[in-house]
Design a protein around this motif. Structure first.
Motif, mmCIF file in Angstrom:
data_model
loop_
_atom_site.group_PDB
_atom_site.id
_atom_site.type_symbol
_atom_site.label_atom_id
_atom_site.label_comp_id
_atom_site.label_asym_id
_atom_site.label_seq_id
_atom_site.Cartn_x
_atom_site.Cartn_y
_atom_site.Cartn_z
ATOM 1 N N ALA A 1 -10.819 -90.883 -40.282
ATOM 2 C CA ALA A 1 -11.823 -90.848 -40.997
ATOM 3 C C ALA A 1 -11.254 -89.719 -41.159
ATOM 4 O O ALA A 1 -11.457 -87.838 -42.093
ATOM 5 N N LEU A 2 -11.881 -89.009 -39.755
ATOM 6 C CA LEU A 2 -12.072 -86.767 -39.625
ATOM 7 C C LEU A 2 -10.811 -86.126 -40.334
ATOM 8 O O LEU A 2 -10.828 -85.365 -40.552
ATOM 9 N N ILE A 3 -9.824 -86.932 -39.396
ATOM 10 C CA ILE A 3 -8.570 -86.041 -40.110
ATOM 11 C C ILE A 3 -8.345 -86.454 -42.274
ATOM 12 O O ILE A 3 -7.919 -85.257 -42.088
ATOM 13 N N LYS A 4 -8.472 -86.969 -42.729
ATOM 14 C CA LYS A 4 -8.745 -87.080 -43.667
ATOM 15 C C LYS A 4 -9.556 -85.397 -43.852
ATOM 16 O O LYS A 4 -9.762 -85.100 -45.143
ATOM 17 N N ALA A 5 -11.193 -86.023 -43.567
ATOM 18 C CA ALA A 5 -11.816 -85.377 -43.984
ATOM 19 C C ALA A 5 -11.616 -83.898 -43.588
ATOM 20 O O ALA A 5 -11.771 -83.127 -44.249
ATOM 21 N N GLU A 6 -10.901 -83.436 -42.745
ATOM 22 C CA GLU A 6 -10.724 -82.187 -42.436
ATOM 23 C C GLU A 6 -9.421 -81.495 -42.988
ATOM 24 O O GLU A 6 -10.126 -80.402 -43.138
ATOM 25 N N THR A 7 -9.147 -82.403 -43.655
ATOM 26 C CA THR A 7 -7.971 -81.989 -44.297
ATOM 27 C C THR A 7 -8.277 -81.860 -45.550
ATOM 28 O O THR A 7 -8.470 -80.739 -46.609
ATOM 29 N N ASP A 8 -9.303 -82.439 -46.300
ATOM 30 C CA ASP A 8 -9.950 -82.454 -48.003
ATOM 31 C C ASP A 8 -11.090 -81.382 -47.891
ATOM 32 O O ASP A 8 -11.273 -80.296 -48.964
ATOM 33 N N PHE B 1 -8.860 -83.416 -33.687
ATOM 34 C CA PHE B 1 -9.498 -83.152 -32.338
ATOM 35 C C PHE B 1 -8.671 -82.227 -32.859
ATOM 36 O O PHE B 1 -8.777 -81.080 -32.734
ATOM 37 N N ALA B 2 -6.697 -82.503 -32.431
ATOM 38 C CA ALA B 2 -5.713 -80.795 -32.359
ATOM 39 C C ALA B 2 -5.687 -80.796 -33.980
ATOM 40 O O ALA B 2 -6.061 -79.517 -34.073
ATOM 41 N N HIS B 3 -5.824 -82.150 -34.607
ATOM 42 C CA HIS B 3 -6.888 -81.267 -36.504
ATOM 43 C C HIS B 3 -6.777 -80.453 -36.897
ATOM 44 O O HIS B 3 -7.243 -78.914 -36.876
ATOM 45 N N PHE B 4 -8.557 -80.175 -36.103
ATOM 46 C CA PHE B 4 -9.740 -79.503 -36.095
ATOM 47 C C PHE B 4 -9.384 -78.235 -35.688
ATOM 48 O O PHE B 4 -9.589 -76.853 -36.302
ATOM 49 N N VAL B 5 -8.277 -78.051 -34.254
ATOM 50 C CA VAL B 5 -8.593 -76.868 -33.714
ATOM 51 C C VAL B 5 -7.361 -76.474 -34.377
ATOM 52 O O VAL B 5 -7.248 -74.889 -34.757
#
Length: 256
Positions: free
Chosen positions: A152-159, A243-247
């Motif tokens: 969910a976080l990965i998708k939210a970060e992308t969107d 975490f890596a996607h956020f960074v």
């Protein structure tokens, strides 16, 4: 219009370049599902079914796969994999119907994204229940939920990159240069992760197939070792990738 041929729906629903959308088109869509989906899309068009109800149906099959896989046993793993394939088929079909009938909409895009959220979350939570071996709370259920939160976080970060850019008055399109982290080390890590396709283990299509393999191994061993290893791996990948996607996002030029 009421009786279009499959060729007509394919031409209108699959414009040139649709299979080449590397960030949006799943490999299974390019490999085989886009060859099958126009037949179902043609049926929907002939019946006069709008695209949004097809997206709702996609959600139902995606969530149902997560429910079914939780029951355990080889049969449920196979059934969940079949349900995920139907989910993918409907995911291709709703867009084709929308494009062919000229009924594309912001609501349709929103529903499609929500459908992917809930389906992948449901499958990972269902996998955690499966690994627990019973319908009770436990460590394996928690790990499944951790993996689901990671997805969910990965998708939210992308969107939210799109949301942030829109609020700042910037274009939705992000160049390849802007995607690269400023740090050479992070850039190298991002390329390595992309090459290894580590993120795919927590995506619905790939995960459903791996669950079947784990179920076969479990049946051979007579326990839940393979499924539990899979849950642990999914949790690790989900947490680390989010975490890596956020960074990667905050260290690149995507938010400029």
């Amino acid at each position: 219009m009421s009786k279009p041929s499959v060729a007509e729906v394919r031409a209108g629903g699959q414009p040139a370049g649709i299979k080449e959308r590397t960030n949006e088109e799943h490999w299974a869509g390019r490999l085989y599902m886009r060859d099958i989906s126009p037949y179902l899309s043609t049926l929907f068009v002939r019946l006069g079914v709008p695209p949004n109800p097809i997206t709702y149906l996609m959600m139902v099959f995606g969530v149902l796969a997560g429910v079914v896989v939780a029951f355990g046993g080889l049969w449920s793993a196979v059934a969940a994999a079949v349900l995920v394939q139907i989910y993918l088929l409907l995911d291709c079909s709703d867009g084709e119907v929308a494009r062919y009938t000229g009924r594309t909409s912001v609501a349709g895009i929103y529903l499609d994204r929500i459908g992917h959220y809930v389906s992948e979350i449901a499958l990972l939570i269902g996998l955690g229940v499966r690994a627990q071996g019973e319908w009770e709370a436990g460590n394996w259920v928690v790990l499944g939920m951790a993996a689901a939160i990671g997805v969910a976080l990965i998708k939210a970060e992308t969107d939210n990159v799109v949301v942030a850019r829109a609020k700042a008055g910037l274009s939705e399109t992000v160049t390849d240069e802007a995607m690269r982290p400023r740090s050479s080390g992070l850039s190298l890590a991002r390329r390595a992760a992309s090459a290894l396709k580590v993120h795919r283990i927590i995506q619905a299509v790939e995960l459903s197939l791996i669950i079947v393999v784990a179920a076969v191994v479990d049946a051979f061993l007579g326990d839940l070792t393979a499924t539990r290893v899979l849950v642990a791996v999914c949790a690790a990948v989900g947490v680390l990738m989010s975490f890596a996607h956020f960074v990667s996002v905050v260290s690149s030029r995507r938010l400029q």
